[in-house]
Motif scaffolding. Sequence first.
Motif, mmCIF file in Angstrom:
data_model
loop_
_atom_site.group_PDB
_atom_site.id
_atom_site.type_symbol
_atom_site.label_atom_id
_atom_site.label_comp_id
_atom_site.label_asym_id
_atom_site.label_seq_id
_atom_site.Cartn_x
_atom_site.Cartn_y
_atom_site.Cartn_z
ATOM 1 N N UNK A 193 10.985 7.484 7.887
ATOM 2 C CA UNK A 193 11.253 8.686 8.677
ATOM 3 C C UNK A 193 12.577 9.333 8.243
ATOM 4 N N UNK A 194 12.518 10.645 7.998
ATOM 5 C CA UNK A 194 13.727 11.350 7.564
ATOM 6 C C UNK A 194 13.756 11.564 6.057
ATOM 7 N N UNK A 195 12.989 10.798 5.313
ATOM 8 C CA UNK A 195 12.933 10.984 3.855
ATOM 9 C C UNK A 195 11.792 11.960 3.548
ATOM 10 N N UNK A 196 11.988 12.875 2.602
ATOM 11 C CA UNK A 196 10.853 13.715 2.224
ATOM 12 C C UNK A 196 9.812 12.844 1.511
ATOM 13 N N UNK A 197 8.569 13.290 1.450
ATOM 14 C CA UNK A 197 7.564 12.515 0.715
ATOM 15 C C UNK A 197 7.967 12.453 -0.756
ATOM 16 N N UNK A 198 7.625 11.366 -1.440
ATOM 17 C CA UNK A 198 7.981 11.305 -2.873
ATOM 18 C C UNK A 198 7.305 12.441 -3.652
ATOM 19 N N UNK A 199 8.044 13.021 -4.592
ATOM 20 C CA UNK A 199 7.454 14.024 -5.486
ATOM 21 C C UNK A 199 6.774 13.329 -6.654
ATOM 22 N N UNK A 200 7.379 12.215 -7.056
ATOM 23 C CA UNK A 200 6.902 11.507 -8.246
ATOM 24 C C UNK A 200 6.856 10.011 -7.958
ATOM 25 N N UNK A 201 5.730 9.393 -8.300
ATOM 26 C CA UNK A 201 5.624 7.933 -8.214
ATOM 27 C C UNK A 201 5.420 7.394 -9.626
ATOM 28 N N UNK A 202 6.285 6.474 -10.021
ATOM 29 C CA UNK A 202 6.193 5.853 -11.349
ATOM 30 C C UNK A 202 5.703 4.417 -11.177
ATOM 31 N N UNK A 203 4.702 4.022 -11.958
ATOM 32 C CA UNK A 203 4.359 2.589 -12.019
ATOM 33 C C UNK A 203 4.357 2.152 -13.470
ATOM 34 N N UNK A 204 5.065 1.088 -13.732
ATOM 35 C CA UNK A 204 5.134 0.570 -15.094
ATOM 36 C C UNK A 204 4.085 -0.526 -15.294
ATOM 37 N N UNK A 205 3.971 -0.989 -16.507
ATOM 38 C CA UNK A 205 3.198 -2.180 -16.930
ATOM 39 C C UNK A 205 1.709 -1.943 -17.153
ATOM 40 N N UNK A 206 1.276 -0.704 -17.107
ATOM 41 C CA UNK A 206 -0.118 -0.422 -17.444
ATOM 42 C C UNK A 206 -1.096 -0.549 -16.289
ATOM 43 N N UNK A 207 -0.635 -1.060 -15.156
ATOM 44 C CA UNK A 207 -1.541 -1.129 -13.996
ATOM 45 C C UNK A 207 -1.628 0.258 -13.382
ATOM 46 N N UNK A 208 -2.843 0.655 -13.007
ATOM 47 C CA UNK A 208 -2.984 1.996 -12.437
ATOM 48 C C UNK A 208 -3.454 1.876 -10.984
ATOM 49 N N UNK A 209 -2.701 1.130 -10.211
ATOM 50 C CA UNK A 209 -3.014 1.015 -8.781
ATOM 51 C C UNK A 209 -1.729 1.161 -7.975
ATOM 52 N N UNK A 210 -1.921 1.283 -6.682
ATOM 53 C CA UNK A 210 -0.812 1.575 -5.772
ATOM 54 C C UNK A 210 -0.274 0.302 -5.109
ATOM 55 N N UNK A 211 -1.095 -0.730 -5.026
ATOM 56 C CA UNK A 211 -0.669 -2.025 -4.462
ATOM 57 C C UNK A 211 0.034 -1.889 -3.110
ATOM 58 N N UNK A 212 -0.561 -1.073 -2.238
ATOM 59 C CA UNK A 212 -0.090 -1.002 -0.842
ATOM 60 C C UNK A 212 1.324 -0.416 -0.705
ATOM 61 N N UNK A 213 1.696 0.458 -1.635
ATOM 62 C CA UNK A 213 3.038 1.064 -1.591
ATOM 63 C C UNK A 213 2.950 2.496 -1.073
ATOM 64 N N UNK A 214 3.548 2.755 0.057
ATOM 65 C CA UNK A 214 3.671 4.096 0.631
ATOM 66 C C UNK A 214 2.358 4.878 0.692
ATOM 67 N N UNK A 215 1.252 4.245 1.149
ATOM 68 C CA UNK A 215 -0.037 4.954 1.091
ATOM 69 C C UNK A 215 -0.051 6.276 1.875
ATOM 70 N N UNK A 216 0.640 6.337 2.999
ATOM 71 C CA UNK A 216 0.680 7.585 3.775
ATOM 72 C C UNK A 216 1.520 8.638 3.047
ATOM 73 N N UNK A 217 2.683 8.202 2.581
ATOM 74 C CA UNK A 217 3.686 9.139 2.058
ATOM 75 C C UNK A 217 3.306 9.760 0.720
ATOM 76 N N UNK A 218 2.418 9.134 -0.041
ATOM 77 C CA UNK A 218 2.144 9.655 -1.392
ATOM 78 C C UNK A 218 0.902 10.537 -1.446
ATOM 79 N N UNK A 219 0.474 11.033 -0.290
ATOM 80 C CA UNK A 219 -0.760 11.830 -0.248
ATOM 81 C C UNK A 219 -0.773 12.940 -1.304
ATOM 82 N N UNK A 220 0.374 13.570 -1.545
ATOM 83 C CA UNK A 220 0.420 14.666 -2.528
ATOM 84 C C UNK A 220 1.442 14.436 -3.646
#
Length: 261
Positions: A193-220
């Motif tokens: 609460x109080x943080x804007x939604x992330x503009x950019x999400x970076x994931x390293x290592x070749x995995x292309x999943x979210x692994x339960x990280x900020x599922x609400x906040x990364x909608x866009x």
Amino acid sequence: MDEFQGIESRHIAEDELRGQLDLESLPQHIAIIMDGNGRWAAQRSLPRIAGHKEGLRALQDVLDIGYELNIPYLTIYAFSQENWNRPETEIRLLMGLLEQYLTQERQRFHERHVRFLPIGRLEQLPSPVHTLVTEVAEETCHYTTRTLAVALSYGGRAEIIDAVQQLALEVQMGSLSPDQINEDRFEQHLTTWGLPDPDLLIRTSGETRISNFLPWQIAYTELYFTRTLWPDFRRCETLLALLDYQKRERRFGRVTQGVPS
Ligand code: IPE
Ligand code: IPE
Ligand code: MG
């Protein structure tokens, strides 16, 4: 190429990448899933903890770039709820490393006016780590220009359930009616609460999943996946991610500019 030339060419590459950046359209909030430490170590026949240690150096590089470019919000995934299922020895070493890191970095947070904001089920952390995390959070909470949110014992679904439970309590107590529940009201109960939604999400290592990280906040949020393992994600890699982000057109459901109606 000798070592000196190697360093020189890295500097040139970095300067070139920086020169291409549009400083007016940088992401204001970057979220990072720092993944691949174990594989980095395995490739060198080292214990996994060596990968985690090198990962902290990569983190410092990324934090430095964020600081130099005045990016106000960074959220990093340091330990997930699911990571409690790892072998006890790895968990112990990771918690030790976290303690060591925070002890060392505490001073730099003050120098750079960084608010350290831990998010997640912090009460599940071992008590000395919990104490330290809370102390550093309290002593930096007045800084407003930069926030480093660190997800510790974090799970996005758990965060949503906690918020729902709090709203349900308010309804039960009569201070809230169900039709007053909207996105804003819901977000007030999230740890971000109080943080804007992330503009950019970076994931390293070749995995292309979210692994339960900020599922609400990364909608866009714009997603950036790279095969680079986290300990190798250094200054130039960070700049490359920012340049890739700047090529994106964020439409938020609208029609592309310039398309005839
Ligand atoms: C990420 O690296 C760090 C944490 C999850 C704490 P990993 O430990 O997941 O490394 P890989 O994915 O096994 O290579
Ligand atoms: C995600 O990485 C969690 C962190 C980076 C802290 P994991 O390595 O735990 O994720 P999975 O298991 O590959 O999905
Ligand atoms: Mg992993």
